[in-house]
Design a protein around this motif. Structure first.
Motif, PDB file in Angstrom:
ATOM      1  N   GLY A   7      32.095  56.172  29.085  1.00  0.00           N
ATOM      2  CA  GLY A   7      31.172  56.521  30.151  1.00  0.00           C
ATOM      3  C   GLY A   7      31.271  55.640  31.373  1.00  0.00           C
ATOM      4  O   GLY A   7      30.624  55.907  32.385  1.00  0.00           O
ATOM      5  N   SER A   8      32.048  54.566  31.313  1.00  0.00           N
ATOM      6  CA  SER A   8      32.173  53.690  32.469  1.00  0.00           C
ATOM      7  C   SER A   8      33.197  54.241  33.444  1.00  0.00           C
ATOM      8  O   SER A   8      34.067  55.023  33.079  1.00  0.00           O
ATOM      9  N   ARG A   9      33.080  53.806  34.701  1.00  0.00           N
ATOM     10  CA  ARG A   9      33.984  54.272  35.745  1.00  0.00           C
ATOM     11  C   ARG A   9      35.206  53.364  35.811  1.00  0.00           C
ATOM     12  O   ARG A   9      35.069  52.136  35.762  1.00  0.00           O
ATOM     13  N   PRO A  10      36.419  53.957  35.911  1.00  0.00           N
ATOM     14  CA  PRO A  10      37.617  53.116  36.038  1.00  0.00           C
ATOM     15  C   PRO A  10      37.508  52.202  37.261  1.00  0.00           C
ATOM     16  O   PRO A  10      37.005  52.616  38.306  1.00  0.00           O
ATOM     17  N   THR A  11      37.972  50.985  37.125  1.00  0.00           N
ATOM     18  CA  THR A  11      37.856  50.004  38.202  1.00  0.00           C
ATOM     19  C   THR A  11      39.230  49.621  38.728  1.00  0.00           C
ATOM     20  O   THR A  11      40.262  49.892  38.111  1.00  0.00           O
ATOM     21  N   LEU A  12      39.223  48.921  39.890  1.00  0.00           N
ATOM     22  CA  LEU A  12      40.474  48.385  40.434  1.00  0.00           C
ATOM     23  C   LEU A  12      41.112  47.408  39.446  1.00  0.00           C
ATOM     24  O   LEU A  12      42.341  47.344  39.329  1.00  0.00           O
ATOM     25  N   ALA A  13      40.266  46.661  38.747  1.00  0.00           N
ATOM     26  CA  ALA A  13      40.794  45.702  37.781  1.00  0.00           C
ATOM     27  C   ALA A  13      41.547  46.410  36.657  1.00  0.00           C
ATOM     28  O   ALA A  13      42.602  45.942  36.204  1.00  0.00           O
ATOM     29  N   LEU A  14      41.026  47.552  36.217  1.00  0.00           N
ATOM     30  CA  LEU A  14      41.696  48.313  35.174  1.00  0.00           C
ATOM     31  C   LEU A  14      43.016  48.876  35.688  1.00  0.00           C
ATOM     32  O   LEU A  14      44.031  48.873  34.976  1.00  0.00           O
ATOM     33  N   VAL A  15      43.031  49.345  36.941  1.00  0.00           N
ATOM     34  CA  VAL A  15      44.275  49.836  37.538  1.00  0.00           C
ATOM     35  C   VAL A  15      45.298  48.710  37.612  1.00  0.00           C
ATOM     36  O   VAL A  15      46.468  48.886  37.259  1.00  0.00           O
ATOM     37  N   VAL A  26      46.670  46.195  44.334  1.00  0.00           N
ATOM     38  CA  VAL A  26      46.191  47.570  44.169  1.00  0.00           C
ATOM     39  C   VAL A  26      45.407  48.004  45.396  1.00  0.00           C
ATOM     40  O   VAL A  26      45.600  49.106  45.927  1.00  0.00           O
ATOM     41  N   SER A  27      44.528  47.142  45.850  1.00  0.00           N
ATOM     42  CA  SER A  27      43.722  47.456  47.031  1.00  0.00           C
ATOM     43  C   SER A  27      44.605  47.694  48.249  1.00  0.00           C
ATOM     44  O   SER A  27      44.368  48.606  49.046  1.00  0.00           O
ATOM     45  N   LYS A  28      45.654  46.871  48.375  1.00  0.00           N
ATOM     46  CA  LYS A  28      46.571  47.012  49.510  1.00  0.00           C
ATOM     47  C   LYS A  28      47.289  48.364  49.464  1.00  0.00           C
ATOM     48  O   LYS A  28      47.442  49.036  50.489  1.00  0.00           O
ATOM     49  N   VAL A  29      47.720  48.796  48.278  1.00  0.00           N
ATOM     50  CA  VAL A  29      48.384  50.095  48.135  1.00  0.00           C
ATOM     51  C   VAL A  29      47.446  51.217  48.550  1.00  0.00           C
ATOM     52  O   VAL A  29      47.828  52.145  49.266  1.00  0.00           O
ATOM     53  N   LEU A  30      46.190  51.120  48.115  1.00  0.00           N
ATOM     54  CA  LEU A  30      45.228  52.186  48.416  1.00  0.00           C
ATOM     55  C   LEU A  30      44.749  52.155  49.857  1.00  0.00           C
ATOM     56  O   LEU A  30      44.073  53.087  50.301  1.00  0.00           O
ATOM     57  N   ARG A  31      45.102  51.110  50.587  1.00  0.00           N
ATOM     58  CA  ARG A  31      44.813  51.065  52.024  1.00  0.00           C
ATOM     59  C   ARG A  31      46.031  51.429  52.850  1.00  0.00           C
ATOM     60  O   ARG A  31      45.997  51.340  54.079  1.00  0.00           O
ATOM     61  N   VAL A  51      44.539  56.099  34.542  1.00  0.00           N
ATOM     62  CA  VAL A  51      43.156  55.727  34.216  1.00  0.00           C
ATOM     63  C   VAL A  51      42.139  56.632  34.888  1.00  0.00           C
ATOM     64  O   VAL A  51      40.944  56.549  34.604  1.00  0.00           O
ATOM     65  N   GLY A  52      42.600  57.493  35.816  1.00  0.00           N
ATOM     66  CA  GLY A  52      41.684  58.404  36.503  1.00  0.00           C
ATOM     67  C   GLY A  52      40.813  57.723  37.531  1.00  0.00           C
ATOM     68  O   GLY A  52      39.665  58.116  37.761  1.00  0.00           O
ATOM     69  N   TYR A  53      41.385  56.714  38.212  1.00  0.00           N
ATOM     70  CA  TYR A  53      40.596  55.969  39.192  1.00  0.00           C
ATOM     71  C   TYR A  53      40.394  56.760  40.477  1.00  0.00           C
ATOM     72  O   TYR A  53      41.321  57.380  41.001  1.00  0.00           O
ATOM     73  N   THR A  54      39.183  56.759  40.994  1.00  0.00           N
ATOM     74  CA  THR A  54      38.880  57.238  42.347  1.00  0.00           C
ATOM     75  C   THR A  54      37.912  56.260  42.968  1.00  0.00           C
ATOM     76  O   THR A  54      36.977  55.795  42.310  1.00  0.00           O
ATOM     77  N   ARG A  55      38.148  55.930  44.218  1.00  0.00           N
ATOM     78  CA  ARG A  55      37.270  54.971  44.892  1.00  0.00           C
ATOM     79  C   ARG A  55      35.924  55.632  45.146  1.00  0.00           C
ATOM     80  O   ARG A  55      35.865  56.720  45.719  1.00  0.00           O
ATOM     81  N   ALA A 145      41.924  56.690  46.926  1.00  0.00           N
ATOM     82  CA  ALA A 145      41.440  55.849  48.020  1.00  0.00           C
ATOM     83  C   ALA A 145      40.084  56.319  48.543  1.00  0.00           C
ATOM     84  O   ALA A 145      39.552  55.739  49.487  1.00  0.00           O
ATOM     85  N   GLY A 146      39.524  57.369  47.923  1.00  0.00           N
ATOM     86  CA  GLY A 146      38.225  57.868  48.358  1.00  0.00           C
ATOM     87  C   GLY A 146      38.278  58.646  49.641  1.00  0.00           C
ATOM     88  O   GLY A 146      37.298  58.707  50.390  1.00  0.00           O
ATOM     89  N   VAL A 147      39.419  59.266  49.938  1.00  0.00           N
ATOM     90  CA  VAL A 147      39.581  60.043  51.170  1.00  0.00           C
ATOM     91  C   VAL A 147      39.588  61.527  50.821  1.00  0.00           C
ATOM     92  O   VAL A 147      40.573  62.039  50.292  1.00  0.00           O
ATOM     93  N   PRO A 148      38.502  62.248  51.083  1.00  0.00           N
ATOM     94  CA  PRO A 148      38.490  63.685  50.790  1.00  0.00           C
ATOM     95  C   PRO A 148      39.469  64.425  51.691  1.00  0.00           C
ATOM     96  O   PRO A 148      39.738  64.005  52.814  1.00  0.00           O
ATOM     97  N   MET A 149      40.004  65.551  51.182  1.00  0.00           N
ATOM     98  CA  MET A 149      40.980  66.325  51.950  1.00  0.00           C
ATOM     99  C   MET A 149      40.670  67.801  51.848  1.00  0.00           C
ATOM    100  O   MET A 149      40.315  68.308  50.777  1.00  0.00           O
ATOM    101  N   VAL A 150      40.789  68.496  52.966  1.00  0.00           N
ATOM    102  CA  VAL A 150      40.669  69.955  53.024  1.00  0.00           C
ATOM    103  C   VAL A 150      41.986  70.512  53.541  1.00  0.00           C
ATOM    104  O   VAL A 150      42.487  70.058  54.578  1.00  0.00           O
ATOM    105  N   LEU A 151      42.541  71.474  52.830  1.00  0.00           N
ATOM    106  CA  LEU A 151      43.798  72.096  53.233  1.00  0.00           C
ATOM    107  C   LEU A 151      43.517  73.430  53.923  1.00  0.00           C
ATOM    108  O   LEU A 151      42.738  74.244  53.420  1.00  0.00           O
TER     109      LEU A 151
END
Length: 352
Positions: A7-15, A26-31, A51-55, A145-151
């Motif tokens: 039930g916990s959310r994947p974290t940057l540390a887990l990634v 990891v943070s640098k890649v996602l930026r 791990v299914g990480y999403t910011r 990276a938490g960036v929503p996208m619309v196509l």
């Protein structure tokens, strides 16, 4: 790798642990940082997917600006800047964004280019892709990276979870065929775009379905591909008429390709619509500037851009528990009748 509590959310540390690297990397890649090797970037993105990480909570529409002043920016990613369709979509995006208090930054998605990293380097409320075909890795990078996208009108089936907006392409093809059939055309041709593009296939399928249903199998439909290009469409039209000189009505899956059909018919000494009727798709300015005026299926191109902005705003706000629109939206198309379509000529079968 340490087990993640249920039930916990994947974290940057887990990634980072999964990728065998550090949290700052990891943070640098996602930026979208450029000082990361391709190998490390790939490992991080593989770990993100594993791990299914999403910011959580990307930059919000109503949030305060950050130190760079770019928190009220959305990104419009396009494959080309040229042409009336791209200009109308951009106008719709720009006007709706301004209404929402947003500015627009445009990014060119060149073949094999790393446009995703360029998007990630700026603070943005989200991304709109016009005729962009993101693969799963690119889409996952934006999502992580938490960036929503619309196509807007994706060219192929979007990745799972991607939001998209388009027009009723199948219905537009149906209307074009029914219009030609109502004038007595039974030998018809279609100049499609690319065979792999979803919206081209939908327009062709709608045209075929109407021809098959309304004519009890008496109508014939021949299809060639013009690659969304005027010159290629002209060459495809010559191929079409060389195969079947008796064709009296041609449907182009875009207005620019319809102009290529005009060129080919003029070169063959055939009149529009006395010898061959022509129908386009788009209702771009070219449709009513050409002579004779082009009968075409109108898609609300400017509204496509505006609706994409509204959907993107909804996606951003949904992270705070707000209502969320459907993952796929379609706007209606309509037939606009001008002078390029008319009754089928009685002598068409004798043409050689």
């Amino acid at each position: 790798m340490s087990p993640r509590p249920v039930g916990s959310r994947p974290t940057l540390a887990l990634v980072a642990e999964t990728a065998g690297t550090s949290v700052p990397t990891v943070s640098k890649v996602l930026r979208g940082g450029t000082d990361v090797s391709a190998e490390t970037r790939a490992k991080v993105m593989d770990a993100v997917r594993a791990v299914g990480y999403t910011r959580p909570g990307g930059t919000k529409i109503d949030g305060a600006g950050d130190e760079s002043g770019l928190s009220n920016v959305l990104t419009l990613v396009v494959t080309h800047f040229e042409g009336s369709w791209a200009n109308l979509v951009t106008a719709g995006v720009g006007r709706e964004a301004a209404t929402a208090g947003l500015d627009v930054v445009m990014t060119l998605a060149e073949p094999h280019g790393d446009w995703v990293s360029r998007v990630l380097r700026r603070r943005t409320v989200g991304t709109i892709g016009a005729l962009v075909d993101p693969n799963s890795a690119q889409f996952n990078a934006l999502s992580a990276a938490g960036v929503p996208m619309v196509l807007i009108d994706p060219m192929s089936t979007p990745p799972s979870g991607a939001a998209s907006i388009g027009v009723a392409n199948w219905d537009g093809g149906r209307m074009a065929a029914e219009h030609l059939l109502s004038f007595g055309h039974v030998r018809m041709g279609v100049v499609a775009g690319h065979a792999r593009h979803l919206f081209s296939r939908a327009r062709v399928d709608g045209f075929r379905a109407a021809a098959d249903t309304a004519s009890s199998g008496e109508a014939t439909v021949s299809v060639v591909h013009g690659g969304w290009n005027r010159d290629k469409a002209a060459a495809a039209t010559h191929t079409l008429l060389d195969r079947d000189p008796g064709i009296t009505g041609i449907f182009a899956c875009s207005d620019p390709m319809a102009l290529g059909i005009y060129d080919a018919l003029n070169a063959r000494g055939l009149r529009i619509p006395e010898d061959v009727s022509v129908i386009g798709f788009d209702d771009l300015p070219e449709a009513y500037c050409v002579s004779p005026g082009l009968t075409t299926v109108r898609q609300p191109t400017t509204e496509l851009g505006a609706a994409a902005v509204r959907l993107l705003i909804d996606l951003s706000r949904s992270e705070d528990g707000g209502p969320r629109r459907p993952a796929r939206m379609e706007l209606a198309t309509e037939l606009v009748v001008r002078a390029s379509s008319g009754p089928a000529p009685a002598t068409a079968a004798l043409r050689r």
